[in-house]
Scaffold this motif. Structure first.
Motif, PDB file in Angstrom:
ATOM      1  N   ASP A  87       4.584   2.336   0.282  1.00  0.00           N
ATOM      2  CA  ASP A  87       5.031   2.843   1.578  1.00  0.00           C
ATOM      3  C   ASP A  87       5.262   1.705   2.565  1.00  0.00           C
ATOM      4  O   ASP A  87       6.088   1.800   3.461  1.00  0.00           O
ATOM      5  CB  ASP A  87       3.980   3.810   2.136  1.00  0.00           C
ATOM      6  CG  ASP A  87       4.357   4.387   3.485  1.00  0.00           C
ATOM      7  OD1 ASP A  87       5.407   5.054   3.554  1.00  0.00           O
ATOM      8  OD2 ASP A  87       3.628   4.153   4.468  1.00  0.00           O
ATOM      9  N   ARG A  88       4.531   0.598   2.367  1.00  0.00           N
ATOM     10  CA  ARG A  88       4.665  -0.527   3.298  1.00  0.00           C
ATOM     11  C   ARG A  88       4.156  -1.822   2.665  1.00  0.00           C
ATOM     12  O   ARG A  88       3.308  -1.801   1.777  1.00  0.00           O
ATOM     13  CB  ARG A  88       3.907  -0.247   4.595  1.00  0.00           C
ATOM     14  CG  ARG A  88       2.413  -0.047   4.414  1.00  0.00           C
ATOM     15  CD  ARG A  88       1.788   0.558   5.676  1.00  0.00           C
ATOM     16  NE  ARG A  88       0.341   0.709   5.571  1.00  0.00           N
ATOM     17  CZ  ARG A  88      -0.260   1.722   4.964  1.00  0.00           C
ATOM     18  NH1 ARG A  88       0.473   2.689   4.407  1.00  0.00           N
ATOM     19  NH2 ARG A  88      -1.578   1.801   4.933  1.00  0.00           N
ATOM     20  N   ARG A 143       0.839  -1.197   0.000  1.00  0.00           N
ATOM     21  CA  ARG A 143       0.000   0.000   0.000  1.00  0.00           C
ATOM     22  C   ARG A 143       0.876   1.250   0.000  1.00  0.00           C
ATOM     23  O   ARG A 143       1.994   1.240   0.514  1.00  0.00           O
ATOM     24  CB  ARG A 143      -0.944   0.012   1.204  1.00  0.00           C
ATOM     25  CG  ARG A 143      -1.927  -1.161   1.194  1.00  0.00           C
ATOM     26  CD  ARG A 143      -3.111  -0.957   2.109  1.00  0.00           C
ATOM     27  NE  ARG A 143      -3.995  -2.118   2.080  1.00  0.00           N
ATOM     28  CZ  ARG A 143      -4.912  -2.345   1.159  1.00  0.00           C
ATOM     29  NH1 ARG A 143      -5.079  -1.465   0.175  1.00  0.00           N
ATOM     30  NH2 ARG A 143      -5.677  -3.431   1.194  1.00  0.00           N
ATOM     31  N   ASN A 144       0.330   2.315  -0.625  1.00  0.00           N
ATOM     32  CA  ASN A 144       1.068   3.589  -0.651  1.00  0.00           C
ATOM     33  C   ASN A 144       0.737   4.424   0.575  1.00  0.00           C
ATOM     34  O   ASN A 144       0.035   3.965   1.489  1.00  0.00           O
ATOM     35  CB  ASN A 144       0.785   4.349  -1.955  1.00  0.00           C
ATOM     36  CG  ASN A 144      -0.701   4.636  -2.139  1.00  0.00           C
ATOM     37  OD1 ASN A 144      -1.472   4.676  -1.172  1.00  0.00           O
ATOM     38  ND2 ASN A 144      -1.115   4.837  -3.379  1.00  0.00           N
ATOM     39  N   LYS A 145       1.184   5.666   0.607  1.00  0.00           N
ATOM     40  CA  LYS A 145       1.028   6.507   1.794  1.00  0.00           C
ATOM     41  C   LYS A 145      -0.420   6.816   2.133  1.00  0.00           C
ATOM     42  O   LYS A 145      -0.744   7.094   3.292  1.00  0.00           O
ATOM     43  CB  LYS A 145       1.816   7.802   1.604  1.00  0.00           C
ATOM     44  CG  LYS A 145       3.327   7.594   1.608  1.00  0.00           C
ATOM     45  CD  LYS A 145       4.083   8.912   1.465  1.00  0.00           C
ATOM     46  CE  LYS A 145       5.588   8.658   1.510  1.00  0.00           C
ATOM     47  NZ  LYS A 145       6.360   9.923   1.349  1.00  0.00           N
ATOM     48  N   ILE A 146      -1.294   6.783   1.127  1.00  0.00           N
ATOM     49  CA  ILE A 146      -2.701   7.072   1.412  1.00  0.00           C
ATOM     50  C   ILE A 146      -3.520   5.791   1.608  1.00  0.00           C
ATOM     51  O   ILE A 146      -4.737   5.835   1.707  1.00  0.00           O
ATOM     52  CB  ILE A 146      -3.330   7.940   0.291  1.00  0.00           C
ATOM     53  CG1 ILE A 146      -3.309   7.194  -1.050  1.00  0.00           C
ATOM     54  CG2 ILE A 146      -2.624   9.283   0.190  1.00  0.00           C
ATOM     55  CD1 ILE A 146      -4.055   7.917  -2.155  1.00  0.00           C
ATOM     56  N   GLY A 147      -2.819   4.651   1.650  1.00  0.00           N
ATOM     57  CA  GLY A 147      -3.480   3.388   1.943  1.00  0.00           C
ATOM     58  C   GLY A 147      -4.011   2.621   0.758  1.00  0.00           C
ATOM     59  O   GLY A 147      -4.629   1.578   0.930  1.00  0.00           O
ATOM     60  N   SER A 148      -3.777   3.109  -0.458  1.00  0.00           N
ATOM     61  CA  SER A 148      -4.274   2.423  -1.657  1.00  0.00           C
ATOM     62  C   SER A 148      -3.345   1.278  -2.047  1.00  0.00           C
ATOM     63  O   SER A 148      -2.124   1.357  -1.865  1.00  0.00           O
ATOM     64  CB  SER A 148      -4.398   3.393  -2.826  1.00  0.00           C
ATOM     65  OG  SER A 148      -5.309   4.427  -2.527  1.00  0.00           O
ATOM     66  N   ARG A 149      -3.919   0.220  -2.594  1.00  0.00           N
ATOM     67  CA  ARG A 149      -3.135  -0.924  -3.073  1.00  0.00           C
ATOM     68  C   ARG A 149      -2.276  -0.471  -4.240  1.00  0.00           C
ATOM     69  O   ARG A 149      -2.737   0.237  -5.148  1.00  0.00           O
ATOM     70  CB  ARG A 149      -4.100  -2.028  -3.509  1.00  0.00           C
ATOM     71  CG  ARG A 149      -3.442  -3.335  -3.935  1.00  0.00           C
ATOM     72  CD  ARG A 149      -3.115  -4.236  -2.791  1.00  0.00           C
ATOM     73  NE  ARG A 149      -2.527  -5.486  -3.270  1.00  0.00           N
ATOM     74  CZ  ARG A 149      -3.216  -6.609  -3.463  1.00  0.00           C
ATOM     75  NH1 ARG A 149      -4.515  -6.648  -3.189  1.00  0.00           N
ATOM     76  NH2 ARG A 149      -2.593  -7.700  -3.882  1.00  0.00           N
ATOM     77  N   VAL A 151       1.991  -4.835   3.568  1.00  0.00           N
ATOM     78  CA  VAL A 151       0.944  -5.113   4.546  1.00  0.00           C
ATOM     79  C   VAL A 151       0.911  -6.585   4.927  1.00  0.00           C
ATOM     80  O   VAL A 151       0.777  -6.932   6.110  1.00  0.00           O
ATOM     81  CB  VAL A 151      -0.436  -4.680   4.004  1.00  0.00           C
ATOM     82  CG1 VAL A 151      -1.548  -5.044   4.984  1.00  0.00           C
ATOM     83  CG2 VAL A 151      -0.448  -3.183   3.724  1.00  0.00           C
TER      84      VAL A 151
END
Length: 400
Positions: free
Chosen positions: A335-336, A322-328, A338
């Motif tokens: 960004d991380r 996921r990126n910084k805004i939480g999107s796949r 999961v």
């Protein structure tokens, strides 16, 4: 003066001139027709953005998320996708970025843009990449990949598992290199290492293989079994010589290789009337899936009473970024990480499932996605070869 030094660096880094008659694989097909025909179906032949919609879209997504010019990402990815690209990353400096931002054509931007569209790189990982590698440098970190570790032969010699000092075909000299005969160094020059500056974008296929202590080489599965053949069938009979060769199909899910389907076992262990363990075994010496972070494997289960479907279940094997805004997203701009449910090398996993009352059979379909539906998102992928599911296994388990 600064630009001249950078250009000199780029030329030095290329460490060998391009021999034009080797650029087009069609020139090789005169003697190596079967090998070229196989290669044309592989992703090696489609590693340039002009021939690979998924790669093009992936570079766009990464450039957007990292807020970098498309060309910057393309050059970095080109370390492996186009290792004969004659542009050094250091050339993409602030001046180039400004020129691209304001649509200005400078001597520098013209040189870089020309290199990015050069004819000799549009064939991707062609004959002239693998078979012109003079040596492979030792890797010291994950960023030592592709272009950074490959040194090219400075003349018209072609290398492979054989030598031909007499140049019987008359088209090129032939010399042997050990990495065509033993080990995985040539494959892992690109398939092990960091794809972008993002630390999550590491391809760990080589380390996955090393963890098994298995002696199989990459080519044993992806280039098939050895066979005897005359490489240049048009050669004069008195000069022709049989060679032990492999297919250049570079087998994978997109070319429907039976090898991939044979490297997964699927079974079931029924526990009473309402419970069972699905058994799935990865017989490959790397993760399933491995490599490109957009891939996924999905096990679809349908619980049937006769021909009536009672319910269904879906089990995924994948890495979720996921990126910084939480999107796949893809690992290159993530960004991380999961979760990681990929099957590890040679792993046999049991997954507990509930069986609905009245179930008489379970239909199991193991599907492989080159690009997982959940990742596709804003990508404008029209070619269904990248988005459709490929069946690895399809089985029915009768419970009565």
């Amino acid at each position: 003066m600064k630009y001249f030094l950078i250009l000199l660096l780029a030329v030095t880094l290329s460490n060998a001139k391009i021999i034009q008659r080797f650029v087009a694989p069609t020139n090789c097909s005169a003697c190596h027709q079967e090998q070229v025909k196989d290669w044309m179906t592989s992703l090696h032949a489609k590693s340039h953005t002009d021939k690979n919609e998924l790669y093009h879209e992936a570079v766009k997504i990464v450039a957007r998320d990292l807020r970098q010019p498309y060309e910057n990402v393309l050059v970095k990815c080109g370390d492996c996708h186009n290792p004969r690209l004659e542009v050094a990353e250091s050339e993409l400096d602030e001046n180039y970025m400004l020129a691209k931002a304001f649509v200005l054509e400078t001597t520098q931007s013209e040189h870089i843009d020309k290199a990015l569209t050069a004819k000799h790189i549009q064939n991707g990982i062609s004959c002239y990449v693998c078979h012109n590698v003079n040596s492979i440098k030792e890797k010291h970190n994950d960023q030592d990949v592709g272009f950074n570790v490959l040194e090219w032969i400075p003349n018209d010699t072609i290398v492979g598992p054989f030598t031909d000092p007499n140049n019987r075909a008359g088209f090129h000299k032939s010399e042997i290199r050990d990495y065509f005969v033993t080990g995985n160094d040539l494959c892992l020059a690109c398939h092990q290492g960091q794809a972008t500056e993002n630390k999550l974008s590491v391809y760990d296929t080589g380390k996955e293989l090393e963890s098994t202590n298995d002696t199989r080489r990459c080519v044993d599965c992806h280039m098939g079994s050895l066979k005897q053949e005359i490489i240049a069938p048009n050669m004069k009979p008195n000069l022709a010589q049989k060679r032990t060769i492999r297919s250049h199909l570079f087998a994978g899910i997109r070319n429907d290789s039976k090898e991939l389907k044979e490297y997964v076992n699927l079974g079931i262990k029924v526990i009473g009337s309402t419970k069972a363990n699905i058994e799935i075994e990865n017989l490959a010496t790397h993760n399933l899936p491995s490599g490109f972070s957009g891939r996924s494997v999905v096990l679809n289960l349908k619980f049937l009473k006769g021909t009536t479907e009672l319910s269904s279940n879906k089990i995924g094997f994948e890495k979720v970024y996921r990126n910084k805004i939480g999107s796949r997203t893809l690992s290159y701009a993530a960004d991380r990480l999961v979760s990681d449910s990929t099957l590890k090398p040679l792993e046999k996993r049991e997954i507990s499932i509930d069986i609905p009352a009245g179930t008489t059979s379970i239909k199991a379909d193991l599907l492989y996605y080159v690009l997982a539906p959940e990742v596709k998102g804003s990508m404008q992928i029209k070619n269904d070869a990248f988005t459709k599911p490929y069946t690895m296994k399809s089985m029915t388990f009768n419970l009565n």
